[in-house]
Design a protein around this motif. Structure first.
Motif, PDB file in Angstrom:
ATOM      1  N   ALA A  21     -11.189  -3.767   1.259  1.00 16.52           N
ATOM      2  CA  ALA A  21     -11.697  -5.096   1.676  1.00 16.52           C
ATOM      3  C   ALA A  21     -10.464  -5.890   2.086  1.00 16.52           C
ATOM      4  O   ALA A  21     -10.862  -6.588   3.242  1.00 16.52           O
ATOM      5  N   LEU A  22      -9.289  -5.758   1.525  1.00 14.41           N
ATOM      6  CA  LEU A  22      -8.334  -6.553   2.287  1.00 14.41           C
ATOM      7  C   LEU A  22      -8.297  -6.255   3.814  1.00 14.41           C
ATOM      8  O   LEU A  22      -7.431  -7.128   4.125  1.00 14.41           O
ATOM      9  N   ARG A  23      -8.256  -4.976   3.910  1.00 12.04           N
ATOM     10  CA  ARG A  23      -7.345  -4.815   5.972  1.00 12.04           C
ATOM     11  C   ARG A  23      -8.924  -5.078   6.260  1.00 12.04           C
ATOM     12  O   ARG A  23      -8.944  -5.335   7.499  1.00 12.04           O
ATOM     13  N   ALA A  24     -10.195  -5.116   5.820  1.00 12.74           N
ATOM     14  CA  ALA A  24     -11.493  -5.924   6.610  1.00 12.74           C
ATOM     15  C   ALA A  24     -10.892  -7.269   7.045  1.00 12.74           C
ATOM     16  O   ALA A  24     -11.955  -8.191   7.607  1.00 12.74           O
ATOM     17  N   HIS A  25     -10.699  -7.571   5.607  1.00  8.71           N
ATOM     18  CA  HIS A  25      -9.892  -9.477   6.106  1.00  8.71           C
ATOM     19  C   HIS A  25      -8.788  -9.215   6.488  1.00  8.71           C
ATOM     20  O   HIS A  25      -8.403 -10.651   6.514  1.00  8.71           O
ATOM     21  N   VAL A  26      -8.288  -8.773   7.112  1.00  7.99           N
ATOM     22  CA  VAL A  26      -7.315  -8.689   7.912  1.00  7.99           C
ATOM     23  C   VAL A  26      -5.805  -8.851   7.550  1.00  7.99           C
ATOM     24  O   VAL A  26      -4.297  -9.992   7.697  1.00  7.99           O
ATOM     25  N   PHE A  27      -5.845  -8.046   6.334  1.00  7.32           N
ATOM     26  CA  PHE A  27      -4.541  -8.326   5.247  1.00  7.32           C
ATOM     27  C   PHE A  27      -4.140  -6.688   6.075  1.00  7.32           C
ATOM     28  O   PHE A  27      -4.745  -5.597   5.628  1.00  7.32           O
ATOM     29  N   ALA A  28      -2.703  -6.510   6.662  1.00 12.09           N
ATOM     30  CA  ALA A  28      -1.986  -5.597   7.276  1.00 12.09           C
ATOM     31  C   ALA A  28      -1.767  -4.929   6.212  1.00 12.09           C
ATOM     32  O   ALA A  28      -1.281  -5.394   5.048  1.00 12.09           O
ATOM     33  N   PRO A  29      -1.522  -3.662   5.683  1.00 15.07           N
ATOM     34  CA  PRO A  29      -0.975  -2.972   4.924  1.00 15.07           C
ATOM     35  C   PRO A  29       0.553  -2.839   4.691  1.00 15.07           C
ATOM     36  O   PRO A  29       1.216  -2.403   7.121  1.00 15.07           O
ATOM     37  N   VAL A  30       1.389  -2.678   4.413  1.00 17.89           N
ATOM     38  CA  VAL A  30       2.221  -2.695   4.183  1.00 17.89           C
ATOM     39  C   VAL A  30       3.155  -1.631   2.980  1.00 17.89           C
ATOM     40  O   VAL A  30       2.724  -1.703   2.150  1.00 17.89           O
ATOM     41  N   SER A  31       4.305  -1.235   2.767  1.00 14.49           N
ATOM     42  CA  SER A  31       5.065  -0.733   2.399  1.00 14.49           C
ATOM     43  C   SER A  31       6.791  -1.212   1.722  1.00 14.49           C
ATOM     44  O   SER A  31       7.476  -0.591   2.602  1.00 14.49           O
ATOM     45  N   LEU A  32       6.822  -0.843   0.971  1.00 14.53           N
ATOM     46  CA  LEU A  32       8.044  -1.232  -0.142  1.00 14.53           C
ATOM     47  C   LEU A  32       9.195   0.570  -0.161  1.00 14.53           C
ATOM     48  O   LEU A  32      10.402   0.424  -0.631  1.00 14.53           O
ATOM     49  N   GLY A  33       8.076   1.532   0.392  1.00 11.22           N
ATOM     50  CA  GLY A  33       9.745   2.635   0.418  1.00 11.22           C
ATOM     51  C   GLY A  33       8.479   4.235   0.218  1.00 11.22           C
ATOM     52  O   GLY A  33       7.443   3.349  -1.196  1.00 11.22           O
ATOM     53  N   SER A  52       1.020  -1.464   0.063  1.00  7.96           N
ATOM     54  CA  SER A  52       0.128  -0.576   0.104  1.00  7.96           C
ATOM     55  C   SER A  52       1.350   1.081   0.155  1.00  7.96           C
ATOM     56  O   SER A  52       1.841   1.491   0.725  1.00  7.96           O
ATOM     57  N   LEU A  53       0.040   2.181  -0.842  1.00  8.02           N
ATOM     58  CA  LEU A  53       1.042   3.562  -1.079  1.00  8.02           C
ATOM     59  C   LEU A  53       0.249   4.298   0.536  1.00  8.02           C
ATOM     60  O   LEU A  53       0.763   5.681   0.507  1.00  8.02           O
ATOM     61  N   ALA A  54      -0.607   4.082   1.025  1.00  4.64           N
ATOM     62  CA  ALA A  54      -0.883   5.395   2.170  1.00  4.64           C
ATOM     63  C   ALA A  54      -0.031   4.855   3.698  1.00  4.64           C
ATOM     64  O   ALA A  54       0.507   4.282   3.772  1.00  4.64           O
ATOM     65  N   SER A  55      -0.293   6.307   4.347  1.00  9.10           N
ATOM     66  CA  SER A  55       0.434   6.770   5.172  1.00  9.10           C
ATOM     67  C   SER A  55       0.217   5.560   6.135  1.00  9.10           C
ATOM     68  O   SER A  55      -1.321   5.408   6.266  1.00  9.10           O
ATOM     69  N   GLY A  56       0.849   5.475   6.963  1.00  7.69           N
ATOM     70  CA  GLY A  56       0.690   5.137   8.392  1.00  7.69           C
ATOM     71  C   GLY A  56       1.273   3.562   7.697  1.00  7.69           C
ATOM     72  O   GLY A  56       1.007   2.088   8.560  1.00  7.69           O
ATOM     73  N   SER A  57       1.443   3.392   6.759  1.00  7.47           N
ATOM     74  CA  SER A  57       1.500   1.724   6.165  1.00  7.47           C
ATOM     75  C   SER A  57       2.884   0.877   6.653  1.00  7.47           C
ATOM     76  O   SER A  57       4.152   2.240   6.931  1.00  7.47           O
ATOM     77  N   GLN A  58       2.877   0.195   7.354  1.00  2.00           N
ATOM     78  CA  GLN A  58       4.268  -0.695   8.035  1.00  2.00           C
ATOM     79  C   GLN A  58       5.227  -0.619   7.073  1.00  2.00           C
ATOM     80  O   GLN A  58       5.280  -1.566   6.006  1.00  2.00           O
ATOM     81  N   PRO A  59       6.983  -0.684   7.557  1.00  2.00           N
ATOM     82  CA  PRO A  59       7.185  -1.156   6.318  1.00  2.00           C
ATOM     83  C   PRO A  59       8.194  -2.558   6.396  1.00  2.00           C
ATOM     84  O   PRO A  59       7.192  -3.219   7.195  1.00  2.00           O
ATOM     85  N   TRP A  60       7.201  -2.656   4.764  1.00  2.00           N
ATOM     86  CA  TRP A  60       7.892  -4.447   5.101  1.00  2.00           C
ATOM     87  C   TRP A  60       8.859  -4.960   5.732  1.00  2.00           C
ATOM     88  O   TRP A  60       8.426  -6.057   6.121  1.00  2.00           O
ATOM     89  N   PRO A  61      10.147  -4.296   5.736  1.00  2.00           N
ATOM     90  CA  PRO A  61      10.847  -5.619   6.489  1.00  2.00           C
ATOM     91  C   PRO A  61      10.714  -5.408   8.217  1.00  2.00           C
ATOM     92  O   PRO A  61      10.845  -6.580   8.290  1.00  2.00           O
ATOM     93  N   ALA A  62      10.373  -4.191   8.637  1.00  2.00           N
ATOM     94  CA  ALA A  62       9.763  -4.841   9.958  1.00  2.00           C
ATOM     95  C   ALA A  62       8.682  -5.375  10.248  1.00  2.00           C
ATOM     96  O   ALA A  62       8.678  -5.921  10.820  1.00  2.00           O
ATOM     97  N   ALA A  63       7.837  -5.304   9.219  1.00  2.00           N
ATOM     98  CA  ALA A  63       6.579  -6.480   9.492  1.00  2.00           C
ATOM     99  C   ALA A  63       7.302  -7.539   9.830  1.00  2.00           C
ATOM    100  O   ALA A  63       6.312  -8.630  10.349  1.00  2.00           O
ATOM    101  N   LEU A  64       7.856  -7.833   8.817  1.00  2.00           N
ATOM    102  CA  LEU A  64       8.237  -9.099   8.340  1.00  2.00           C
ATOM    103  C   LEU A  64       8.744  -9.439   9.468  1.00  2.00           C
ATOM    104  O   LEU A  64       9.330 -11.367  10.045  1.00  2.00           O
ATOM    105  N   ALA A  65      10.122  -8.512  10.233  1.00  2.00           N
ATOM    106  CA  ALA A  65      10.523  -9.416  11.801  1.00  2.00           C
ATOM    107  C   ALA A  65       9.736  -9.410  13.018  1.00  2.00           C
ATOM    108  O   ALA A  65       9.725 -10.614  13.556  1.00  2.00           O
ATOM    109  N   GLN A  66       8.238  -9.324  12.482  1.00  2.00           N
ATOM    110  CA  GLN A  66       7.578  -9.176  13.104  1.00  2.00           C
ATOM    111  C   GLN A  66       6.281 -10.867  13.197  1.00  2.00           C
ATOM    112  O   GLN A  66       5.647 -11.540  14.161  1.00  2.00           O
TER     113      GLN A  66
END
Length: 254
Positions: free
Chosen positions: A223-235, A184-198
């Motif tokens: 719809a994806l977020r409502a089904h527990v898809f976490a927004p992540v970002s590559l930068g 996702s390009l939305a603000s607040g998306s977690q960086p993908w490497p940080a999400a993977l570490a968790q």
């Protein structure tokens, strides 16, 4: 030694005829009786078979399996990609390179902004073509797991079906169920490497969704977020869909 995909069961001492695609491959390589080759796809636990060409015919190739040996190990973490199909040859390129990196499966998706539109027989032919691309990539790179290319689906029905499955089997509470994310390009998306570490344990499967050219529509991402898809970002850079898929996959499998 040439590598040939043969999905049927293999065992030492077996004599068999290769399928049509494998036969064409052997003929293109101009192999002759006595030539050694590696067969993969039909052995348990990712192993492969050392075989020898016995006979070459106009439309048939007969080989004998001599022994089984361990193959290259599969990635520790299975990563399943669900992709809004990019247009032209970009999807071919994505399938090829994702297979080389070690993707577990690929789900082609129709999205609101998709340029490529496939239905019926045309969709089935495209999926068969992409599956052949994945086979060829495995023959080249040494992988023994050919990732399945799943039938084309529309994104919203696909994610709704996941929700129904969760309700039926309680998948979201199961630590072995895939952890879900959406690029996702939305603000607040977690960086993908940080999400993977968790994501624990390290062997837990991942399901990553990404959009086509133009990205996902707002309703699709909701719809994806409502089904527990976490927004992540590559930068901060806006990457092409196939570039984003491979960058995310490489990080997940590192």
């Amino acid at each position: 030694m040439p590598r040939i995909h043969h999905p049927e069961p293999l065992h030492p001492g077996q004599t068999l005829e290769l399928g049509a695609a494998a036969t064409r491959h052997v003929q293109v390589l101009r192999l002759q009786p006595g030539a050694a080759l590696t067969l993969f796809g039909g052995c348990a636990h990712g192993s492969e078979a050392v075989a020898e060409v016995l006979q070459m015919g106009r439309n048939r190739v007969q080989v004998q399996v001599h022994a089984l040996r361990p193959g290259a190990p599969a990635p520790l973490r299975p990563v399943h990609l669900a992709v809004g199909m990019p247009a032209n040859e970009r999807m071919d390129w994505l399938v090829e390179k994702a297979t080389e990196l070690g993707v577990a499966s690929i789900q082609p998706l129709h999205t609101e902004r998709s340029v490529l539109r496939l239905q019926g027989e045309r969709a089935a032919k495209k999926v068969a073509h992409w599956q052949a691309v994945a086979v060829s990539a495995c023959e080249q790179c040494g992988a023994n797991h050919v990732p399945p290319i799943l039938p084309v689906q529309a994104l919203l029905p696909w994610v709704q079906a996941l929700g129904a499955l969760d309700g039926a089997v309680g998948a979201e509470s199961d630590a072995a169920a895939p952890w879900r994310a959406v690029l996702s390009l939305a603000s607040g998306s977690q960086p993908w490497p940080a999400a993977l570490a968790q994501v624990q344990p390290r062997t837990r499967p991942l399901c990553l969704v990404l959009g086509p050219e133009g990205g996902l529509a707002a309703a699709e991402e909701q719809a994806l977020r409502a089904h527990v898809f976490a927004p992540v970002s590559l930068g901060p850079r806006v990457l092409r869909s196939e570039t984003a898929a491979l960058a995310a996959l490489a990080l997940a499998l590192a």
